[in-house]
Design a protein around this motif. Structure first.
Motif, PDB file in Angstrom:
ATOM      1  N   GLU A  71      12.955  -0.717   5.805  1.00 24.28           N
ATOM      2  CA  GLU A  71      12.247  -1.718   5.002  1.00 24.28           C
ATOM      3  C   GLU A  71      11.025  -2.239   5.742  1.00 24.28           C
ATOM      4  OE1 GLU A  71      15.380  -4.440   4.233  1.00 24.28           O
ATOM      5  OE2 GLU A  71      16.189  -3.289   2.541  1.00 24.28           O
ATOM      6  N   ALA A  72      11.166  -2.479   7.045  1.00 22.43           N
ATOM      7  CA  ALA A  72      10.022  -2.937   7.841  1.00 22.43           C
ATOM      8  C   ALA A  72       8.933  -1.869   7.879  1.00 22.43           C
ATOM      9  CB  ALA A  72      10.475  -3.284   9.256  1.00 22.43           C
ATOM     10  N   ALA A  73       9.340  -0.615   8.009  1.00 18.27           N
ATOM     11  CA  ALA A  73       8.366   0.476   8.030  1.00 18.27           C
ATOM     12  C   ALA A  73       7.643   0.588   6.702  1.00 18.27           C
ATOM     13  CB  ALA A  73       9.072   1.791   8.370  1.00 18.27           C
ATOM     14  N   ASN A  74       8.380   0.406   5.598  1.00 20.33           N
ATOM     15  CA  ASN A  74       7.747   0.476   4.288  1.00 20.33           C
ATOM     16  C   ASN A  74       6.794  -0.684   4.070  1.00 20.33           C
ATOM     17  OD1 ASN A  74       8.744   2.498   1.879  1.00 20.33           O
ATOM     18  ND2 ASN A  74      10.115   2.513   3.636  1.00 20.33           N
ATOM     19  N   ALA A  75       7.150  -1.855   4.522  1.00 18.19           N
ATOM     20  CA  ALA A  75       6.249  -3.007   4.396  1.00 18.19           C
ATOM     21  C   ALA A  75       4.972  -2.783   5.183  1.00 18.19           C
ATOM     22  CB  ALA A  75       6.968  -4.262   4.880  1.00 18.19           C
ATOM     23  N   LYS A  76       5.116  -2.198   6.367  1.00 14.28           N
ATOM     24  CA  LYS A  76       3.939  -1.909   7.201  1.00 14.28           C
ATOM     25  C   LYS A  76       3.052  -0.875   6.527  1.00 14.28           C
ATOM     26  CE  LYS A  76       2.685  -0.337  11.839  1.00 14.28           C
ATOM     27  NZ  LYS A  76       3.211   0.112  13.160  1.00 14.28           N
ATOM     28  N   THR A  77       3.677   0.144   5.940  1.00 16.41           N
ATOM     29  CA  THR A  77       2.917   1.176   5.232  1.00 16.41           C
ATOM     30  C   THR A  77       2.180   0.596   4.038  1.00 16.41           C
ATOM     31  OG1 THR A  77       4.482   2.885   5.915  1.00 16.41           O
ATOM     32  CG2 THR A  77       3.086   3.383   4.018  1.00 16.41           C
ATOM     33  N   ALA A  78       2.851  -0.286   3.299  1.00 10.25           N
ATOM     34  CA  ALA A  78       2.240  -0.903   2.122  1.00 10.25           C
ATOM     35  C   ALA A  78       1.040  -1.753   2.504  1.00 10.25           C
ATOM     36  CB  ALA A  78       3.275  -1.752   1.387  1.00 10.25           C
ATOM     37  N   ARG A  79       1.151  -2.486   3.607  1.00 16.54           N
ATOM     38  CA  ARG A  79       0.029  -3.319   4.073  1.00 16.54           C
ATOM     39  C   ARG A  79      -1.151  -2.442   4.469  1.00 16.54           C
ATOM     40  NH1 ARG A  79       4.247  -6.187   6.637  1.00 16.54           N
ATOM     41  NH2 ARG A  79       3.753  -5.186   8.645  1.00 16.54           N
ATOM     42  N   ALA A  80      -0.868  -1.310   5.095  1.00 19.92           N
ATOM     43  CA  ALA A  80      -1.940  -0.425   5.549  1.00 19.92           C
ATOM     44  C   ALA A  80      -2.684   0.205   4.380  1.00 19.92           C
ATOM     45  CB  ALA A  80      -1.349   0.662   6.441  1.00 19.92           C
ATOM     46  N   GLN A  81      -2.025   0.293   3.220  1.00 16.75           N
ATOM     47  CA  GLN A  81      -2.631   0.906   2.047  1.00 16.75           C
ATOM     48  C   GLN A  81      -3.372  -0.086   1.179  1.00 16.75           C
ATOM     49  OE1 GLN A  81       0.771   2.809   0.248  1.00 16.75           O
ATOM     50  NE2 GLN A  81       0.642   4.602   1.591  1.00 16.75           N
ATOM     51  N   GLU A  82      -3.277  -1.364   1.493  1.00 16.57           N
ATOM     52  CA  GLU A  82      -3.953  -2.389   0.669  1.00 16.57           C
ATOM     53  C   GLU A  82      -5.455  -2.364   0.888  1.00 16.57           C
ATOM     54  OE1 GLU A  82      -2.075  -6.013   1.800  1.00 16.57           O
ATOM     55  OE2 GLU A  82      -0.318  -5.695   0.552  1.00 16.57           O
TER      56      GLU A  82
END
Length: 218
Positions: free
Chosen positions: A207-218
């Motif tokens: 979940e932390a990795a997915n949140a980090k990925t989502a932030r990087a794609q914003e």
């Protein structure tokens, strides 16, 4: 040496429809939690995973394990290595140990070798799944065994139950057919605090990795 065990897994998997909660480093986390073995989790990149760690896992999979000078791959082999560290997982009595060993191998070689390709064919939308009858037979045999006993070996929880429950808890397998003894068994084993912690830790990791990925794609 403290934290000498290192469990290697992926740094990220797709969510919510990916394999989070079922990536097999969970088995090793769970074993360490049951046995009271201190461990750390390290990662390899999801991108390029088929080839980026072939020096450690010749099939490009996870998990693999470091334990001091010992370096191992294959979740089943790593699981048995960890089980030998604690009587909680591997009985010291030779008869009970043999039972635990045979049922651990049965989970991986007689059940999982059928269940994994079965559910893979199912999710690909195959018109016919020729493995269904084979899977039904294997699960029926397990249901018969579990109708007569609470645990697979030694009249208590062992590594055999960890392996078998992890194979049987896969969502599609668990929902396939009506097997009350098996369902009660899976519920009982996965209600153990060690499983709950290992599962929660793996989910938090992804979940932390997915949140980090989502932030990087914003």
């Amino acid at each position: 040496m403290a934290d000498s065990v290192v469990i290697w897994t992926l740094d990220w998997v797709p969510m919510p429809d990916g394999p989070a909660g079922f990536v097999r480093d969970l088995r090793l986390r769970w074993a360490c939690e049951e046995a009271g073995v201190s461990y750390k989790v390290r990662t390899i990149p999801f991108e390029g995973r088929e080839t980026n760690h072939l020096d450690r896992q010749p099939f490009g999979q996870v998990p693999y394990l470091d334990d001091g000078e010992i370096r191992m791959f294959e979740s089943g082999a790593c699981l048995l290595h960890l089980a030998r560290k604690s009587e909680v997982l591997m009985p010291r009595d030779p008869v009970d140990e043999a039972q635990a060993l045979q049922w651990t191998i049965a989970a991986l070689n007689s059940v999982e070798m059928v269940s994994v390709p079965w559910w893979f064919l199912d999710i690909t939308g195959a018109q016919e799944n020729g493995l269904t009858g084979w899977l039904e037979s294997r699960l029926s045999h397990i249901e018969r065994v579990l109708s007569a006993r609470e645990w697979l070996a030694a009249d208590r929880f062992t590594v055999a139950d960890l392996a078998m429950a992890d194979v049987l808890r896969v969502t599609k397998v668990r929902a396939f057919g009506n097997r009350p003894a098996t369902e009660a068994y899976v519920s009982r084993v996965t209600d153990r605090p060690a499983f709950k912690k290992a599962y929660a830790d793996q989910m938090a990791h992804f979940e932390a990795a997915n949140a980090k990925t989502a932030r990087a794609q914003e």
